[in-house]
Design an enzyme around this catalytic site. Structure first.
Site, mmCIF file in Angstrom:
data_model
loop_
_atom_site.group_PDB
_atom_site.id
_atom_site.type_symbol
_atom_site.label_atom_id
_atom_site.label_comp_id
_atom_site.label_asym_id
_atom_site.label_seq_id
_atom_site.Cartn_x
_atom_site.Cartn_y
_atom_site.Cartn_z
ATOM 1 N N HIS A 1 0.846 -1.206 0.000
ATOM 2 C CA HIS A 1 0.000 0.000 0.000
ATOM 3 C C HIS A 1 0.875 1.247 0.000
ATOM 4 O O HIS A 1 0.598 2.222 -0.690
ATOM 5 C CB HIS A 1 -0.862 0.064 1.274
ATOM 6 C CG HIS A 1 -1.873 -1.034 1.419
ATOM 7 N ND1 HIS A 1 -1.765 -1.997 2.398
ATOM 8 C CD2 HIS A 1 -3.009 -1.304 0.750
ATOM 9 C CE1 HIS A 1 -2.808 -2.813 2.309
ATOM 10 N NE2 HIS A 1 -3.573 -2.411 1.321
ATOM 11 N N CYS B 1 -13.416 -15.159 -5.623
ATOM 12 C CA CYS B 1 -12.258 -14.955 -4.735
ATOM 13 C C CYS B 1 -12.587 -13.821 -3.781
ATOM 14 O O CYS B 1 -12.840 -12.693 -4.217
ATOM 15 C CB CYS B 1 -10.994 -14.621 -5.533
ATOM 16 S SG CYS B 1 -9.614 -14.153 -4.434
ATOM 17 N N CYS C 1 -9.941 -10.899 -3.931
ATOM 18 C CA CYS C 1 -10.107 -9.934 -5.033
ATOM 19 C C CYS C 1 -11.512 -9.340 -5.028
ATOM 20 O O CYS C 1 -11.753 -8.349 -5.700
ATOM 21 C CB CYS C 1 -9.918 -10.608 -6.384
ATOM 22 S SG CYS C 1 -8.282 -11.248 -6.698
HETATM 23 ZN ZN LIG Z 1 -7.932 -13.212 -5.620
#
Ligand SMILES: [Zn+2]
Length: 504
Positions: free
Chosen positions: A21, A128, A131
């Site tokens: 980040h 997922c 994600c």
């Molecule tokens: Zn993922």
């Protein structure tokens, strides 16, 4: 004054910020600071993505309500970005009313322009949670998401609203090819062009009965899909749909990680085209910070915290190391050993030593007042050339190249001290030559105080003040760099800017 609207990706509120980040935020901050130096009216936006399923899970695991959890995380992230000297003018959270309003209006706009762009259907696929996305076969390896090899994919089947993404393939390709919509670096553009050439499938843009999110307009059983929701933050922060939002929109640059280019370079432009709005001018997709060859993220597991990395040599040193060594284009490695080496060579022995030696000599030989003399063929020419190389690199978002140009001038100036040996000139009473050397060094320090602003803003300001200059280095006139106005400045000797590490 041209406007420059710059954004970073907004981060999930499911865990603490890490070095990955931090790279993105300090990289974008360096771009923002550079654009301000060049005279742009910069609007720099950062923020939090607060509606994901992962947030609900993290809140539950920690015994918080989702809202209490995201409030807590937003404070934590903001504290870190303040420590790292991020200079964003705005901070958006997707739980804010201004964002909810923009999301609702954008969906209405899409539905009004092309009523069949949004349609109901059934979705079946592997989801997922890392994600927050249904994964396509090409994004799966060994039954797991490529980005999140430690997470199980979740088989999911539900009624959703779909967005007719497939309709926008050609117009997006056209705009990328013409350069009207820039995707950079080139390796990322090529990936996106290939993906578009392979064809697009429509995407699900809602989730069934997910309480933590924005209700889908006209269908309270459905929640706006978190990515569709999140992308719109760039528009919400302009004040959209209220009149006047075009003062900021379109965005000049979205800075994102290379793992989310499909969202920013395909889905986001398609949403904007569907709504009849302008596309952003560009997307810059940086690589990842790697720790022993592995992506630095919470789900991949990691051995170094952002707090430790900031404390090692201070926030400016971490910013410098990330941008100079890890880099803002391809993946780069972080290691303590390399961090310590760079710190000692470039900051303590490099810039720090140059500043302390130069100011000590101006103090000792000229009672702290910069003499009028010069310019010199050697050091001033190098300063002008470094400034030009720096600007070329920074204009192209080559942050490493910008740092190399500035620190190249540091090396030249340190060499100049060795070669001219001002202490010898003083001893031999060669006063004019001494004036020339001290004035040339002061001009080099002036240039460096400005060029260093995007990389080490705190130390750049200390140097600026030590030169006896008023106000802020960040507000320096770029036009002053070819001939820095230093004669007569009353300098002072700051404390050691980059102390040598004692026990690392
Ligand atoms: Zn993922």
């Amino acid at each position: 004054m041209p406007k420059f609207y710059l954004t970073t990706a907004i981060d999930y509120s499911n865990g603490d910020p890490h070095l990955g980040h931090a790279l993105e935020k300090v990289g974008a901050d360096a771009i923002a600071r550079y654009r301000r130096l060049r005279g742009d009216q910069v609007r720099f936006l950062m923020g939090m993505d607060e509606h994901s399923q992962a947030v609900v899970q993290a809140a539950e695991q920690n015994g918080f309500t989702p809202q209490a959890w995201v409030d807590r995380m937003a404070t934590r992230f903001e504290e870190f970005w303040r420590r790292l000297e991020c200079s964003n003018e705005d901070w958006i959270r997707t739980t804010e009313p201004r964002h909810r309003e923009a999301v609702t209006e954008l969906l209405r706009l899409i539905g009004r322009r092309n009523p069949d762009d949004l349609y109901a259907g059934e979705y079946e696929g592997l989801y997922c949670v890392g994600c927050e996305e249904f994964k396509q076969p090409a994004q799966i390896a060994n039954g797991r998401c490529i980005e999140h090899p430690t997470l199980e994919l979740v088989p999911t089947r539900e009624r959703n609203h779909f967005f007719r993404l497939s309709r926008y393939r050609d117009p997006i390709l056209e705009r990328i090819r013409s350069g009207e919509f820039r995707v950079e670096p080139a390796i990322r553009r090529n990936e996106i062009v290939r993906l578009l050439e392979d064809g697009l499938q429509d995407i699900s843009v809602s989730r069934h009965r997910l309480a933590w999110g924005i209700p889908f307009p006209g269908d309270p059983e459905q929640t706006v899909y978190v990515w569709f929701d999140a992308l719109i933050n760039y528009l919400s922060a302009t004040g959209f749909p209220a009149p006047g939002y075009q003062r900021l929109w379109p965005a000049d640059l979205h800075v994102v990680g290379k793992g989310i280019t499909r969202f920013h370079c395909v889905i986001w432009p398609a949403m904007l085209l569907a709504a009849g709005l302008d596309l952003p001018r560009g997307v810059w997709a940086h690589g990842y910070v790697q720790w022993e060859g592995t992506k630095m993220s919470k789900t991949a597991g990691t051995a170094v915290t952002l707090g430790d990395a900031i404390e090692r040599h201070g926030p400016d040193a971490l910013r410098y190391f990330l941008l100079r060594e890890v880099g803002f284009e391809a993946d780069g490695n972080f290691s303590w050993e390399r961090f310590d080496e760079r710190y000692t060579a470039d900051l303590a022995d490099g810039l720090g030593n140059l500043i302390s030696r130069s100011l000590a000599m101006i103090d000792k030989y000229r009672e702290g007042v910069v003499p009028e003399a010069g310019p010199t063929a050697s050091l001033d020419q190098a300063g002008v050339a470094a400034t030009e190389a720096y600007a070329r690199a920074m204009d192209a978002v080559d942050l490493r190249g910008g740092a190399e140009a500035a620190w190249g001038l540091v090396a030249t100036a340190n060499l100049y001290i060795q070669q001219t040996a001002p202490w010898k000139l003083a001893k031999e009473g060669r006063q004019e030559e001494l004036d020339v050397a001290l004035a040339a060094l002061a001009r080099a320090l002036y240039r460096l105080a400005v060029l260093a602003v995007p990389f080490v803003p705190g130390k750049a300001q200390v140097l600026w003040a030590a030169l006896g200059l008023p106000g802020e280095a960040a507000a320096a006139e770029w036009a002053s760099l070819p001939a820095p106005p230093v004669p007569g400045l009353r300098t002072s000797r700051p404390e050691v800017l980059f102390p040598k590490p004692t026990n690392v």
